[in-house]
Design an enzyme around this catalytic site. Structure first.
Site, PDB file in Angstrom:
ATOM      1  N   SER A  49      24.756   0.831  -1.556  1.00  0.00           N
ATOM      2  CA  SER A  49      26.117   0.366  -0.967  1.00  0.00           C
ATOM      3  C   SER A  49      26.120   1.330   0.007  1.00  0.00           C
ATOM      4  CB  SER A  49      26.314   0.096  -2.584  1.00  0.00           C
ATOM      5  OG  SER A  49      27.736   0.035  -2.146  1.00  0.00           O
ATOM      6  N   THR A  56      26.561  -4.549  -6.226  1.00  0.00           N
ATOM      7  CA  THR A  56      26.467  -5.534  -6.888  1.00  0.00           C
ATOM      8  C   THR A  56      25.728  -7.071  -7.049  1.00  0.00           C
ATOM      9  OG1 THR A  56      29.183  -5.148  -7.433  1.00  0.00           O
ATOM     10  CG2 THR A  56      28.313  -7.344  -8.615  1.00  0.00           C
ATOM     11  N   CYS A  84      35.222   0.332 -11.192  1.00  0.00           N
ATOM     12  CA  CYS A  84      35.532  -0.864 -11.517  1.00  0.00           C
ATOM     13  C   CYS A  84      36.296  -1.429 -13.015  1.00  0.00           C
ATOM     14  CB  CYS A  84      34.490  -1.876 -11.996  1.00  0.00           C
ATOM     15  SG  CYS A  84      33.111  -1.564 -10.782  1.00  0.00           S
TER      16      CYS A  84
HETATM   17  N1  PLP Z   1      25.743   0.732  -8.669  1.00  0.00           N
HETATM   18  C1  PLP Z   1      26.499   1.397  -8.818  1.00  0.00           C
HETATM   19  C2  PLP Z   1      26.231   2.736  -9.883  1.00  0.00           C
HETATM   20  C3  PLP Z   1      27.796   1.687  -8.335  1.00  0.00           C
HETATM   21  O1  PLP Z   1      28.031   2.735  -8.788  1.00  0.00           O
HETATM   22  C4  PLP Z   1      28.431   1.247  -8.388  1.00  0.00           C
HETATM   23  C5  PLP Z   1      29.778   0.835  -7.212  1.00  0.00           C
HETATM   24  O2  PLP Z   1      30.437   1.184  -8.134  1.00  0.00           O
HETATM   25  C6  PLP Z   1      28.046  -0.666  -8.032  1.00  0.00           C
HETATM   26  C7  PLP Z   1      26.473  -0.204  -8.191  1.00  0.00           C
HETATM   27  C8  PLP Z   1      28.769  -1.591  -7.137  1.00  0.00           C
HETATM   28  O3  PLP Z   1      28.466  -1.355  -6.006  1.00  0.00           O
HETATM   29  P1  PLP Z   1      29.094  -2.227  -4.855  1.00  0.00           P
HETATM   30  O4  PLP Z   1      30.865  -1.993  -5.273  1.00  0.00           O
HETATM   31  O5  PLP Z   1      28.154  -2.154  -3.134  1.00  0.00           O
HETATM   32  O6  PLP Z   1      29.212  -3.531  -5.374  1.00  0.00           O
END
Ligand code: PLP
Length: 381
Positions: free
Chosen positions: A198, A70, A321
């Protein structure tokens, strides 16, 4: 319990647990301190960076550790567009992106920034022709297109996106969270400028990184010390970095054909359910190996997921999320589904620990549950 929610978080791999436990025994100092405890921490941090750079075919200076993807997505978008020396202005993206990109783009738009929203095709792919047309009009934009969509598992044509960006002098950011292999190939091909990854999607701890191609300037979004070469302030998280390096190596060594076979074995019985529709592109090369997303008639996802949970199967309604909310999926709406149907998305995702036995058993459970629920719906109607 059968865990089928790897696209939200993968279970921590034992090797990651072991290396983190070992580090916890070491009394590490602050990686910026000059004494021996600090130097030891720095050594682990930089060794992790080297391992990651080597796994991705990148240079060590191109890896910026972040709290997660994120933050990496935020840094990629805002950090580049805000930089005083950037020749690029305005963003091109789509509503298929993860909230980390989508919300950042919305904020930029609210603040008066130029955001061009590309249309999504019904199978969850971004419209390349629309991208080309927009780049012809406004060449020096920042383009953000993800490798694989986290809700429906559509694999975006990122090589073509990268080629178009190069042809038109645009900067290309790719959220590679759900497809690290493709992200690595993109980095290797030289067609991408920024990539977010991530750790917890690969069997590591939460934590992430932004790949920033040499020569691309980013303004830090978290201000303070000069860590990460001035691009991300805050005390370096050594455990997170080592966990990420270990998870990445293991993830890249994964047998992708095995994961795809698991997905196929899971899907085969579901295709026989009347009214069940699999979402995403039909063609195999545009599908992720590990994500299988479905609509079951007009059923809402929530009661289906609750029943599955009662039977020990963990699945989700798309993006983790937003899985606490009962809002219809923005991604499905962008793909042209009406709101009522966009409430029905049920996502199953597989990974390193999933077995054939588990997917067969869970497919049986899904079939039993949704057939019973759909029958009740029909009786009510
Ligand atoms: N981008 C995508 C495509 C994701 O699936 C996610 C997590 O659900 C994220 C970004 C965010 O990752 P993080 O949990 O490491 O902040």
């Amino acid at each position: 319990m059968i865990y089928l929610d790897y696209a939200a978080t993968a279970p921590v791999r034992p090797q990651v647990g072991a290396c983190v436990r070992e580090l916890l025994e070491e009394d590490l100092g602050n990686a910026s301190s000059l004494h021996r405890a600090g130097r030891r921490a720095r050594h682990h941090l930089e060794a992790a960076r080297e391992r990651i750079a080597s796994s991705l075919g990148a240079k060590v200076e191109e890896i910026v550790f972040c709290s997660g993807a994120t933050e990496a997505d935020n840094l990629a978008l805002v950090g580049t567009l805000e930089h005083q020396d950037t020749p690029h202005s305005g963003l091109i993206t789509s509503r298929l992106e993860h909230a980390a990109v989508f919300e950042t783009a919305l904020r930029s738009e609210l603040k008066g920034g130029q955001v061009h929203w590309l249309p999504a095709l019904p199978d969850g792919l971004v419209d390349l022709e629309a991208l080309e047309a927009e780049l012809k009009l406004n060449p020096r934009r920042l383009v953000s297109v993800m490798a694989t969509n986290n809700e429906v598992g559509s694999r975006q044509p990122v090589e073509q996106v990268g080629t178009l960006c190069r042809e038109h002098g645009a900067l290309f950011h790719c959220d590679g969270v759900q497809d690290v292999v493709v992200a690595k190939q993109l980095i290797h091909s030289g067609l991408v400028d920024l990539v977010a990854l991530s750790g917890h999607k690969m069997g590591g701890l939460p934590g992430g990184l932004l790949f920033v191609r040499q020569g691309v300037a980013v303004n830090p979004q978290i201000l303070g010390g000069a860590q990460e070469d001035g691009r991300r302030a805050g005390t370096s998280e050594v455990l997170r970095a080592v966990s990420l390096a270990t998870a990445l190596e293991l993830h890249l060594a994964e047998d992708l054909a095995r994961i795809r076979q698991l997905r196929e074995a899971f899907e085969q019985p579901l295709t026989g359910i009347e009214g069940a529709v699999r979402l995403g592109p039909p063609q195999e090369e545009r599908r992720s190996n590990h994500i299988s997303s479905w609509l079951f008639g007009n059923l809402s996802a929530e009661p289906v997921l609750a029943q599955l949970d009662l039977r020990g199967v963990c699945a989700s309604s798309g993006s983790a999320c937003s899985s606490h909310s009962v809002e219809p999926s923005r991604v499905l709406k962008a793909m042209g589904l009406p709101s009522a149907r966009a409430l029905g998305l049920v996502r199953f995702s597989f990974g390193w620990k999933t077995t054939l036995e588990e997917v067969r058993r869970s497919a049986e459970v899904v079939q039993e549950i949704v057939e019973k629920m759909m029958q009740k719906e029909r009786q009510k109607a």
